[in-house]
Motif scaffolding. Structure first.
Motif: not given
Length: 667
Positions: A352-354, A608-612, A629-634
């Motif tokens: 998980l990115p920090s 960013t919420i990509i999918k619920v 959840l989308g963050a840091m291109k992943m």
């Protein structure tokens, strides 16, 4: 040679390109987003221009705006770095239409080789073997039902890969048929978000292969050479974290054969500038072409260190119309080089990115050590960009010496403010399988490296360092770097009393007793419960550093204090020691009430919420995926910690959330 170059990138690669430009007398132009206005690459450049707001799609991916800045600044050429627009053929075309020299291949060869499907077809026509799979760019063949049928025919396990992808984005391993459709949808979403194109193809998943890539250079006059190989087998989430050159398993004959295969593809494509051909090598020493990266690679420094060539310089010379000044016969590899990628991420939490601010960054130095980074202290790791902090590269006369140098360099690295993968890199560097060269793309899982990466016990000397620092540093707050605060008697010396300190580490109390040695300035007797006392002498101390001497042995500690913790970095590990705190009014008032937080699911980081994937009232199982959840291109899956019913959903698809935000509740 052109006189001014715009670098259409950020961070480490922008700083790296600027270094070569300075040596060549080329002025540089930086672009920056609002989030990067104080970034290192902004200050390293001769000129810098705001390109847009923080999200990459509104800044570093705005090709028209970047070209406009290049023209306004009177830049003659543009270097795209890697990532962002570096492999966007339309952008390369637009640069040349605007009269700019694009430092890279032609748009035609970029389109051809930028499509992994088309590149595989070209490799096949050039007589280079490829991994068996299913490839088609026809839109009808990209339907879920068609791809599922192809997957059944190919067989499991397999890989879903983005045709326009790279860096592990849009790539998913599928081991069972029932997982295929969900993984396909995720790969297509990720590919569309990262590359603006959702086309995928399928590939057989080879068992314990090695990832070998060949670096090439090609000029505009039909001359091309290869610079040997890099092995990039140790990966996480299909992204490389350790690269080395040469590979420990390639014979001179196999190296020549793979290099010639790479050049056949390059010549068939009419390729110019620097590029990398990626191959898989199976356990029988058979190689298969994977794809071509039509840009400079993240791991290019290891090739530079073993060949003595500056690849950025070569790129600029080729772009300026110069012919290659080196022949294949003149290329030689000397010694061994290893690169590790230092990321702001937690390997124990599925990488998980920090996010956060890098409050302290202590980098190693010495013979054969190179650090490429675009970050400095007080820079922020945000959700908008890749979380790589730096690339640490070492070189030595042979592989074993390079590994030893790497281990020592990692131990002398310390980063405060964010969680990093430094302990993982240390564990890999010390693993006997790594020393033996037994590297494959499943190295981390095959050898269960993460499972062995448990939080270390806090060493006695770390506790001693924390306690001695906490008791004494405030008396030397205005001292010089290596000032000895015991030169003058302070109030703490007059007391001469035994001091007891209790810290909490990983929830467990750690008690330590210190007694100052009155007869020997700066010495302490330190004792843990049920252990013999040990004597420590303070050799040097400053605001962030402590050197303790025990007998004739020295131990160095990097230190940072927060309101509640004393943080100690020692031999590559960061220990968070919580100091006792007085109870707050709220804790006192509600001390008898049990508050349950098990029903709340929070965002592990900003994104960013990509999918619920659920609705209020749905009954869910433990470990079921509820949100993406989308963050840091992943993409990162938000899973339920327990079975229950969804009570509340606080965000919709497309919403931007901060780290710690309450996403939903399950009871």
């Amino acid at each position: 040679m052109f006189r001014k170059l715009l670098i259409a990138n950020r961070g480490e690669i922008a700083v790296r390109i600027m270094a070569t430009c300075r040596e060549m007398g080329i002025r540089t132009v930086a672009i920056y987003s609002e989030a990067d206005q104080h970034a290192r690459h902004v200050y390293e450049a001769d000129e810098a221009y705001l390109v847009g707001s923080a999200p990459a799609r509104e800044s570093y991916l705005c090709g028209d705006r970047i070209i406009q800045i290049a023209l306004e600044s009177q830049a003659e050429a543009l270097h795209p770095g890697y990532g962002f627009l570096s492999e966007n053929a339309d952008f390369a075309d637009a640069c040349r239409t605007a009269g700019l020299i694009f430092v890279g291949p032609t748009a035609e060869s970029m389109r051809l080789m930028g499509s992994k499907i088309a590149a595989k077809q070209l490799a096949h026509s050039a007589g280079v073997p490829t991994v068996p799979g299913y490839v088609s760019i026809d839109s009808a063949d990209q339907q879920s039902a068609t791809l599922l049928a192809a997957a059944r025919q190919l067989g499991f396990p397999l890989l879903i890969k983005a045709s326009a992808g790279g860096g592990g984005k849009g790539m998913r391993a599928v081991h069972k048929e029932e997982e295929f459709l969900d993984q396909l949808a995720g790969a297509q979403r990720e590919a569309l978000a990262a590359f603006g194109e959702s086309t995928v193809f399928l590939e057989r998943l080879l068992i314990q292969p090695r990832h070998i890539e060949i670096q090439i250079l090609a000029d505009a006059y039909g001359h091309s050479i290869h610079l040997g190989e890099r092995e990039c087998s140790i990966q996480r989430r299909h992204q490389k974290i350790i690269e080395e050159s040469p590979s420990p398993v390639l014979s001179p004959e196999l190296r020549t054969e793979m290099g010639q295969a790479a050049l056949r593809i390059v010549q068939a494509a009419g390729y110019q500038n620097a590029g990398t051909l990626e191959f898989m090598l199976d356990t029988q020493q058979h190689f298969y072409f994977l794809e071509m990266n039509t840009r400079l690679q993240v791991e290019h420094p290891v090739t530079e260190l073993v060949t003595g060539l500056d690849l950025v310089r070569q790129q600029l010379l080729i772009a300026a119309g110069e012919p290659l000044a080196i022949t294949q016969e003149q290329v030689s590899q000397r010694g061994h080089a290893i690169e590790v990628r230092l990321y702001a991420e937690d390997p124990l939490q599925q990488y998980l990115p920090s996010t956060g601010t890098i409050t302290r960054f202590i980098a190693p130095s010495g013979p054969g050590i190179r650090l490429d980074s675009g970050l400095s202290e007080q820079d922020e790791i945000t959700q908008y960009y890749d979380p790589m902090i730096a690339k640490l590269i070492v070189s030595a006369e042979d592989r074993l010496s390079a590994i030893n140098r790497l281990q020592q360099a990692l131990k002398r690295t310390a980063i405060f403010g964010v969680t990093t993968n430094l302990p993982l890199l240390i564990a890999i560097s010390k693993h006997p399988a790594f020393a033996a060269g037994l590297t494959s793309t499943d190295f981390l899982t095959h050898y269960e490296v993460i499972e062995q990466l448990q939080t270390p016990l806090v060493p006695d000397q770390v506790l001693a360092a924390a306690a001695i620092y906490d008791l004494t540093w405030h008396q030397a707050a205005n001292s010089n770097r290596y000032h000895n605060p015991w030169q003058n008697t302070g109030p703490w010396r007059l007391a001469g009393n035994t001091q007891t300190r209790t810290y909490h580490y990983q929830g467990e109390p750690q008690k330590i007793v210190l007694t100052p040695r009155i007869q020997q300035s700066g010495s302490w007797l330190v004792q843990r419960p049920d252990q013999e006392a040990e004597e420590f002498q303070v050799a040097a101390i400053n605001a962030h550093f402590l050197l303790l001497r025990q007998g004739n042995s020295n131990a160095s500690f990097f230190i940072q204090q927060t309101a509640t913790e004393t943080q100690i970095a020692f031999e590559g590990h960061l220990f968070h020691l919580q100091r006792p705190q007085p109870p707050t009014v709220e804790q006192t008032a509600y001390s008898g009430l049990a508050v349950s937080t098990q029903t709340a699911l929070t965002a592990p980081m900003a994104g960013t919420i990509i999918k619920v994937q659920v609705q209020v009232g749905d009954i869910v199982e433990a470990r079921q995926v509820l949100m993406i959840l989308g963050a840091m291109k992943m993409e990162h899956a938000i899973t339920s910690s327990h079975a229950g019913t969804v009570q509340r959903i606080n965000y919709r698809e497309g919403d931007v959330v901060s780290g710690g935000a309450l996403l939903l509740e399950v009871r």
